[in-house]
Design a protein around this motif. Structure first.
Motif, PDB file in Angstrom:
ATOM      1  N   ILE A   1      -1.774 -11.997   9.039  1.00  0.00           N
ATOM      2  CA  ILE A   1      -2.208 -11.678   7.683  1.00  0.00           C
ATOM      3  C   ILE A   1      -1.329 -10.589   7.076  1.00  0.00           C
ATOM      4  O   ILE A   1      -0.937 -10.660   5.911  1.00  0.00           O
ATOM      5  N   ALA A   2      -0.969  -9.581   7.860  1.00  0.00           N
ATOM      6  CA  ALA A   2      -0.099  -8.514   7.352  1.00  0.00           C
ATOM      7  C   ALA A   2       1.279  -9.056   7.008  1.00  0.00           C
ATOM      8  O   ALA A   2       1.893  -8.660   6.019  1.00  0.00           O
ATOM      9  N   SER A   3       1.769  -9.987   7.814  1.00  0.00           N
ATOM     10  CA  SER A   3       3.070 -10.579   7.558  1.00  0.00           C
ATOM     11  C   SER A   3       3.068 -11.370   6.261  1.00  0.00           C
ATOM     12  O   SER A   3       4.003 -11.300   5.472  1.00  0.00           O
ATOM     13  N   VAL A   4       1.999 -12.135   6.023  1.00  0.00           N
ATOM     14  CA  VAL A   4       1.894 -12.935   4.801  1.00  0.00           C
ATOM     15  C   VAL A   4       1.840 -12.039   3.566  1.00  0.00           C
ATOM     16  O   VAL A   4       2.502 -12.293   2.565  1.00  0.00           O
ATOM     17  N   LEU A   5       1.075 -10.971   3.628  1.00  0.00           N
ATOM     18  CA  LEU A   5       0.872 -10.119   2.457  1.00  0.00           C
ATOM     19  C   LEU A   5       2.060  -9.206   2.184  1.00  0.00           C
ATOM     20  O   LEU A   5       2.456  -9.023   1.034  1.00  0.00           O
ATOM     21  N   TYR A   6       2.624  -8.605   3.223  1.00  0.00           N
ATOM     22  CA  TYR A   6       3.669  -7.611   3.028  1.00  0.00           C
ATOM     23  C   TYR A   6       5.078  -8.167   3.243  1.00  0.00           C
ATOM     24  O   TYR A   6       6.056  -7.451   3.073  1.00  0.00           O
ATOM     25  N   GLY A   7       5.180  -9.436   3.649  1.00  0.00           N
ATOM     26  CA  GLY A   7       6.472 -10.090   3.708  1.00  0.00           C
ATOM     27  C   GLY A   7       7.382  -9.655   4.827  1.00  0.00           C
ATOM     28  O   GLY A   7       8.583  -9.905   4.780  1.00  0.00           O
ATOM     29  N   LYS A   8       6.840  -9.020   5.844  1.00  0.00           N
ATOM     30  CA  LYS A   8       7.662  -8.571   6.957  1.00  0.00           C
ATOM     31  C   LYS A   8       7.473  -9.497   8.151  1.00  0.00           C
ATOM     32  O   LYS A   8       6.350  -9.871   8.485  1.00  0.00           O
ATOM     33  N   LYS A   9       8.582  -9.871   8.779  1.00  0.00           N
ATOM     34  CA  LYS A   9       8.489 -10.704   9.972  1.00  0.00           C
ATOM     35  C   LYS A   9       8.102  -9.827  11.159  1.00  0.00           C
ATOM     36  O   LYS A   9       8.737  -8.816  11.433  1.00  0.00           O
TER      37      LYS A   9
ATOM     38  N   THR B   1      12.754  -7.241   8.398  1.00  0.00           N
ATOM     39  CA  THR B   1      13.220  -8.125   7.328  1.00  0.00           C
ATOM     40  C   THR B   1      12.191  -8.977   6.603  1.00  0.00           C
ATOM     41  O   THR B   1      11.271  -9.501   7.197  1.00  0.00           O
ATOM     42  N   HIS B   2      12.396  -9.115   5.319  1.00  0.00           N
ATOM     43  CA  HIS B   2      11.539  -9.960   4.496  1.00  0.00           C
ATOM     44  C   HIS B   2      11.583 -11.392   5.022  1.00  0.00           C
ATOM     45  O   HIS B   2      12.635 -11.887   5.400  1.00  0.00           O
ATOM     46  N   GLU B   3      10.433 -12.063   5.030  1.00  0.00           N
ATOM     47  CA  GLU B   3      10.330 -13.359   5.687  1.00  0.00           C
ATOM     48  C   GLU B   3      10.115 -14.510   4.709  1.00  0.00           C
ATOM     49  O   GLU B   3       9.310 -14.429   3.794  1.00  0.00           O
TER      50      GLU B   3
ATOM     51  N   MET C   1       6.742 -15.082   1.952  1.00  0.00           N
ATOM     52  CA  MET C   1       5.498 -14.576   2.519  1.00  0.00           C
ATOM     53  C   MET C   1       5.058 -13.225   1.965  1.00  0.00           C
ATOM     54  O   MET C   1       3.994 -12.741   2.313  1.00  0.00           O
ATOM     55  N   GLY C   2       5.848 -12.585   1.154  1.00  0.00           N
ATOM     56  CA  GLY C   2       5.449 -11.276   0.633  1.00  0.00           C
ATOM     57  C   GLY C   2       4.590 -11.401  -0.615  1.00  0.00           C
ATOM     58  O   GLY C   2       5.028 -11.065  -1.716  1.00  0.00           O
ATOM     59  N   LEU C   3       3.340 -11.848  -0.453  1.00  0.00           N
ATOM     60  CA  LEU C   3       2.503 -12.105  -1.631  1.00  0.00           C
ATOM     61  C   LEU C   3       2.329 -10.860  -2.495  1.00  0.00           C
ATOM     62  O   LEU C   3       2.374 -10.937  -3.726  1.00  0.00           O
ATOM     63  N   PHE C   4       2.133  -9.707  -1.878  1.00  0.00           N
ATOM     64  CA  PHE C   4       1.900  -8.494  -2.644  1.00  0.00           C
ATOM     65  C   PHE C   4       3.147  -8.028  -3.397  1.00  0.00           C
ATOM     66  O   PHE C   4       3.060  -7.140  -4.251  1.00  0.00           O
ATOM     67  N   ASP C   5       4.303  -8.597  -3.087  1.00  0.00           N
ATOM     68  CA  ASP C   5       5.523  -8.273  -3.823  1.00  0.00           C
ATOM     69  C   ASP C   5       5.705  -9.163  -5.054  1.00  0.00           C
ATOM     70  O   ASP C   5       6.583  -8.908  -5.874  1.00  0.00           O
ATOM     71  N   GLN C   6       4.886 -10.195  -5.148  1.00  0.00           N
ATOM     72  CA  GLN C   6       5.051 -11.173  -6.218  1.00  0.00           C
ATOM     73  C   GLN C   6       4.243 -10.773  -7.459  1.00  0.00           C
ATOM     74  O   GLN C   6       3.111 -10.299  -7.351  1.00  0.00           O
TER      75      GLN C   6
ATOM     76  N   ALA D   1      -4.438  -3.128   1.644  1.00  0.00           N
ATOM     77  CA  ALA D   1      -4.371  -2.825   0.217  1.00  0.00           C
ATOM     78  C   ALA D   1      -3.033  -3.243  -0.368  1.00  0.00           C
ATOM     79  O   ALA D   1      -1.997  -3.187   0.306  1.00  0.00           O
ATOM     80  N   ASN D   2      -3.057  -3.684  -1.611  1.00  0.00           N
ATOM     81  CA  ASN D   2      -1.822  -3.942  -2.326  1.00  0.00           C
ATOM     82  C   ASN D   2      -1.075  -2.616  -2.516  1.00  0.00           C
ATOM     83  O   ASN D   2      -1.688  -1.539  -2.494  1.00  0.00           O
ATOM     84  N   GLN D   3       0.226  -2.687  -2.708  1.00  0.00           N
ATOM     85  CA  GLN D   3       1.033  -1.464  -2.794  1.00  0.00           C
ATOM     86  C   GLN D   3       0.585  -0.559  -3.935  1.00  0.00           C
ATOM     87  O   GLN D   3       0.188  -1.014  -5.000  1.00  0.00           O
TER      88      GLN D   3
END
Length: 246
Positions: free
Chosen positions: A144-152, A170-172, A184-189, A219-221
């Motif tokens: 879940i953290a990987s999906v939201l924050y985009g880190k592999k 790295t961003h995934e 996968m970095g939903l919170f970056d979108q 939490a979102n950034q």
């Protein structure tokens, strides 16, 4: 659970929980609703519940703001894949795609609620995800953290303690079977900036004991000050300035 939480759920809850296809989703709502009530969050009943589902699943107020929560439980991935080590990597990709898709669906639902003036722009909007159907036997994996924050995520074993530590690099991007790459970095979108955070757990009613539910809040950034001590009795992650703050 049912007796305590049912008054706060929508009108067709008793019917849906008896249906095989809907049961785990409804159990997720029961588990989370029970935890909210047990921790005295002051859930508000849905005045429209006798007619239809006219709002997100849960509502309470905190520090003068309305807190909305939508609950989603991804459907099970075919059992024949489970347990085969050589397929773990492809399974993980499928888990992440499923999580991303379901969170995206709830994000779109919030957009509709805002367009209907049910949820205000200033309200806090949270999605709760129960991944009990996914990653069996690997409950500690931070999908879940990987999906939201985009880190592999990379697992590193400490040779001295043999403890498994997790590092995020790295961003995934995840490639679908048709070759399409999904970020996968939903919170970056941009489309997800109005979603304030995600609650996560992986239980069914048959796998937990009352008052033993562990929930993670991501939490979102840039939301650390906004939330204050909200959900402070659960583990919280604030990923800010490329650093993970617990």
């Amino acid at each position: 659970y049912m007796k305590i939480v049912e008054p706060y759920l929508d009108y067709n809850f008793p019917i849906n929980i008896e249906q095989v296809d809907n049961r785990l989703q409804r159990e997720s709502e029961l588990i989370l609703g029970y935890e909210f009530l047990r921790n005295q969050y002051g859930l508000q009943k849905d005045s429209s519940r006798k007619k239809s589902k006219g709002r997100p699943d849960f509502l309470f107020e905190y520090a003068g703001k309305k807190i909305w929560i939508e609950v989603v439980t991804p459907s099970r991935i075919s059992d024949e894949k489970f347990g085969f080590y050589e397929e773990i990597e492809s399974d993980i990709k499928e888990y992440k795609l499923r999580i991303s898709s379901d969170i995206g669906g709830k994000k779109d639902g919030y957009t509709e609620y805002q367009n209907k003036n049910i949820v205000a722009l200033s309200d806090i909007k949270i999605i709760c995800l129960n991944t009990y159907n996914l990653n069996p036997g690997m409950k500690s994996c931070p999908f879940i953290a990987s999906v939201l924050y985009g880190k592999k995520e990379v697992w590193v074993v400490d040779p001295a303690t043999h403890k498994v530590e997790t590092e995020f690099l790295t961003h995934e991007l995840i490639s679908k079977s048709n070759g399409t790459e999904i970020d996968m970095g939903l919170f970056d979108q941009v489309d997800y900036q109005f979603i304030d955070g995600v609650l996560w757990f992986d239980y069914s009613l048959g796998t937990i004991c009352p008052e033993k539910c562990n929930i993670l809040f991501l939490a979102n950034q840039g939301r650390r000050e906004k939330f204050g001590d909200l959900f402070s009795h659960w583990e919280r992650i604030f990923y800010e300035n490329d650093k993970c703050l617990i």
